[in-house]
Motif scaffolding. Structure first.
Motif, PDB file in Angstrom:
ATOM      1  N   LYS A 169      44.548  64.400  97.248  1.00  0.00           N
ATOM      2  CA  LYS A 169      43.963  64.278  96.775  1.00  0.00           C
ATOM      3  C   LYS A 169      43.576  63.147  95.656  1.00  0.00           C
ATOM      4  O   LYS A 169      41.235  62.766  96.211  1.00  0.00           O
ATOM      5  N   LYS A 170      44.107  61.710  95.402  1.00  0.00           N
ATOM      6  CA  LYS A 170      43.459  60.992  95.454  1.00  0.00           C
ATOM      7  C   LYS A 170      42.527  59.696  95.496  1.00  0.00           C
ATOM      8  O   LYS A 170      41.355  59.762  96.372  1.00  0.00           O
ATOM      9  N   ILE A 171      43.974  60.083  97.159  1.00  0.00           N
ATOM     10  CA  ILE A 171      43.640  59.229  98.439  1.00  0.00           C
ATOM     11  C   ILE A 171      42.227  59.589  99.276  1.00  0.00           C
ATOM     12  O   ILE A 171      41.084  58.727  99.075  1.00  0.00           O
ATOM     13  N   GLY A 176      36.226  58.954  99.368  1.00  0.00           N
ATOM     14  CA  GLY A 176      34.622  60.054 100.258  1.00  0.00           C
ATOM     15  C   GLY A 176      35.351  60.958 101.227  1.00  0.00           C
ATOM     16  O   GLY A 176      33.995  62.162 101.866  1.00  0.00           O
ATOM     17  N   ILE A 177      36.622  61.477 100.696  1.00  0.00           N
ATOM     18  CA  ILE A 177      36.533  62.885 101.566  1.00  0.00           C
ATOM     19  C   ILE A 177      36.933  64.070 101.233  1.00  0.00           C
ATOM     20  O   ILE A 177      37.767  63.495 100.199  1.00  0.00           O
ATOM     21  N   ALA A 178      36.212  64.712 101.583  1.00  0.00           N
ATOM     22  CA  ALA A 178      36.697  66.103 101.213  1.00  0.00           C
ATOM     23  C   ALA A 178      37.466  67.134 101.964  1.00  0.00           C
ATOM     24  O   ALA A 178      37.605  66.586 103.502  1.00  0.00           O
ATOM     25  N   LEU A 179      38.566  68.412 101.188  1.00  0.00           N
ATOM     26  CA  LEU A 179      39.443  68.632 102.470  1.00  0.00           C
ATOM     27  C   LEU A 179      38.227  69.458 103.398  1.00  0.00           C
ATOM     28  O   LEU A 179      37.734  69.945 103.000  1.00  0.00           O
ATOM     29  N   PRO A 180      39.440  68.991 104.262  1.00  0.00           N
ATOM     30  CA  PRO A 180      38.641  69.890 105.726  1.00  0.00           C
ATOM     31  C   PRO A 180      38.835  71.278 105.188  1.00  0.00           C
ATOM     32  O   PRO A 180      40.217  72.141 105.581  1.00  0.00           O
ATOM     33  N   GLN A 283      51.951  57.326  99.190  1.00  0.00           N
ATOM     34  CA  GLN A 283      51.756  56.423 100.586  1.00  0.00           C
ATOM     35  C   GLN A 283      51.391  57.361 101.668  1.00  0.00           C
ATOM     36  O   GLN A 283      51.801  58.142 101.910  1.00  0.00           O
ATOM     37  N   GLY A 284      50.018  57.331 102.477  1.00  0.00           N
ATOM     38  CA  GLY A 284      49.470  58.796 103.364  1.00  0.00           C
ATOM     39  C   GLY A 284      48.550  59.103 102.120  1.00  0.00           C
ATOM     40  O   GLY A 284      49.085  59.987 101.534  1.00  0.00           O
ATOM     41  N   ALA A 285      47.569  59.573 103.478  1.00  0.00           N
ATOM     42  CA  ALA A 285      46.729  60.688 102.721  1.00  0.00           C
ATOM     43  C   ALA A 285      47.078  62.363 102.799  1.00  0.00           C
ATOM     44  O   ALA A 285      47.103  63.066 102.298  1.00  0.00           O
ATOM     45  N   GLN A 298      56.083  68.084  93.286  1.00  0.00           N
ATOM     46  CA  GLN A 298      54.949  68.073  92.294  1.00  0.00           C
ATOM     47  C   GLN A 298      55.378  67.179  91.057  1.00  0.00           C
ATOM     48  O   GLN A 298      54.608  66.893  90.017  1.00  0.00           O
ATOM     49  N   HIS A 299      56.415  66.473  91.823  1.00  0.00           N
ATOM     50  CA  HIS A 299      56.533  64.887  90.246  1.00  0.00           C
ATOM     51  C   HIS A 299      55.174  63.881  90.311  1.00  0.00           C
ATOM     52  O   HIS A 299      54.719  63.229  89.925  1.00  0.00           O
ATOM     53  N   ASN A 300      54.539  63.795  91.435  1.00  0.00           N
ATOM     54  CA  ASN A 300      52.850  63.551  92.122  1.00  0.00           C
ATOM     55  C   ASN A 300      51.527  64.560  91.953  1.00  0.00           C
ATOM     56  O   ASN A 300      51.579  65.363  92.606  1.00  0.00           O
ATOM     57  N   GLN A 301      51.573  64.833  90.574  1.00  0.00           N
ATOM     58  CA  GLN A 301      50.188  65.157  90.610  1.00  0.00           C
ATOM     59  C   GLN A 301      48.922  65.527  91.151  1.00  0.00           C
ATOM     60  O   GLN A 301      48.291  66.276  91.011  1.00  0.00           O
TER      61      GLN A 301
END
Length: 445
Positions: A169-171, A176-180, A283-285, A298-301
């Motif tokens: 979500k941060k990336i 400036g991109i919303a979830l598709p 790394q990676g969106a 789960q270790h990356n919120q």
């Protein structure tokens, strides 16, 4: 087909090759003899991640406490190691009494054909497993001779699996991109990320099966549940052809991404498991993979999970998935007492209590949680549970393509690197799958 995971207590490669070559006595290295002691229960599983292994160890201790004198002799193997050694070990008489086994023709189907697995239908009735899991899920463990999906039942799984779209979500927010919401929006988002110098997809194709899951998941997201019969026929060996427009278009798109800079740089030299760790590190969106990575993710919120968005016009898209490797009883359970102990062990492994233990560890159980269960649900697991409910309600749980023949996984794995590198066309990739499948069908007649 599940993934290949980090292993514990796995033989070094040179020892494994020697063991396979010598078979017989060397198979003692593969697992403890089922006849070691009357109160031993030799069990093989594929829960080799640290979090998964901790749950299995907990459940094993609880089972032993409830069965004084019984000792679980556990061996944990990766998916690939299990595939290599299981049938050989059981055939030689030195394998497990209870084991996890991959569904599909190459593993469960082959072992049923050779009389190496015992039906569990009596235990389904005794313990009401059909009340815990739907018939369509249990059908993935049924074989009647060469026919898949019908006949006697040879296993039951403890975990549900869905291949979906992980996102950071941060990336996405930074770009400036919303979830598709649709597949068309996803394609546009990938272009925007690439223009901004962000790797749209994390990928690793050196080992494991991320590319296979990506190709299959994209194809099946374009299939409405109401039109799933053709895919079901392929997987269950009833006929048909992999050479379809949808499969070719999916392979074509993934090849375009690989050739056009949509994957993380150097993906060809990165394993699937290492690619997941890179994704967790930020790394990676996007990453297309399964719910079996929830424990690590789960270790990356910032990481979330969703179904691969469907194209416009598809209201109930399929999602690749199903259940993890099935718990099964091997032919090494020679007497009724041993068989009943094995059935009782499997019952505990698919119980509501086990489901809660898995949920507390952030894994998606195949058995529904008890009404009074209060697991600590992570956002990822909450999303997975809702997706599982929706897929089952819509009859939209898809399939792993490699289940369709004993050699399909190897065929796909051999040809995927060629597809991604541009050495073969998408048409040739799909044609290789179909040739494999047609040869399998011909051999069944």
């Amino acid at each position: 087909m599940k993934r290949s995971l980090k292993s514990i207590n796995i033989l070094p490669a040179f020892q494994m090759k020697t063991a396979v070559a010598l078979a017989g006595a060397a198979l003692m290295n593969f697992g403890l003899s089922a006849a070691a002691r009357a109160d031993d229960l030799a069990v093989w599983d594929d829960q080799t991640y640290e979090g998964q292994s901790a749950v299995i160890e907990q459940l094993n201790k609880e089972f032993e406490a409830a069965h004084p004198g019984v000792t679980i002799k556990r061996t944990a193997r990766t998916f690939d190691d299990m595939k290599l050694t299981l049938k050989l070990a059981v055939s030689a008489g030195n394998g497990p009494v209870v084991t996890k086994v991959n569904q599909g023709a190459g593993d469960m189907g082959a072992m049923v054909k050779e009389g190496l697995l015992l039906p569990v239908d009596d235990y389904i009735k005794k313990y009401s497993w059909d009340k815990r899991q739907s018939d369509s899920v249990l059908a993935r463990d049924r074989w009647d001779g060469p026919k898949f999906g019908v006949g006697k039942t040879y296993g039951i799984s403890g975990l549900a699996e869905i291949v979906g779209l992980y996102y950071n979500k941060k990336i996405l927010d930074d770009a400036g991109i919303a979830l598709p919401k649709t597949f068309e929006e996803l394609l546009a988002d990938l272009d925007k990320l690439k223009e901004k110098g962000v790797a749209p997809f994390m990928m690793g194709s050196a080992k494991q099966h991320l590319a296979l899951h990506m190709i299959g998941a994209i194809d099946q997201a374009h299939i409405d549940a109401g039109n799933r019969a053709e895919l079901d026929d392929l997987i269950y060996g009833r006929g048909g052809s992999w050479n379809t427009k949808g499969n070719i278009e999916s392979a074509k798109l993934v090849q375009k991404w690989a050739q056009g800079g949509y994957f993380y740089p150097g993906f060809e030299g990165i394993s699937g498991d290492d690619a997941v760790q890179l994704f967790i590190s930020g790394q990676g969106a996007f990453l297309i993979s399964g719910t079996w990575y929830f424990g690590d993710m789960q270790h990356n919120q910032d990481i979330g999970f969703m179904a691969i968005p469907a194209p416009k016009g598809i209201t109930k898209p399929l999602s690749v998935g199903g259940v993890d490797l099935a718990w099964a009883i091997t032919s090494l359970a020679k007497d009724q007492k041993t068989q009943d102990l094995a059935g009782e062990y499997i019952d505990y492994m698919v119980s509501e209590k086990a489901a809660e233990a898995w949920a507390n560890a952030s894994y998606l159980p195949a058995t529904s949680l008890a009404a009074d269960a209060k697991p600590k649900l992570t956002p990822l697991l909450s999303a997975g549970i809702e997706m599982w409910k929706t897929l089952n309600a819509n009859d939209a749980l898809g399939h792993y393509p490699d289940w369709s023949s004993p050699t399909m996984l190897k065929t796909i794995d051999d040809n995927t690197p060629l597809l991604l590198s541009g050495k073969i066309t998408p048409e040739a990739f799909v044609d290789a799958m179909d040739k494999d499948y047609q040869a399998y069908l011909k051999g069944q007649k």
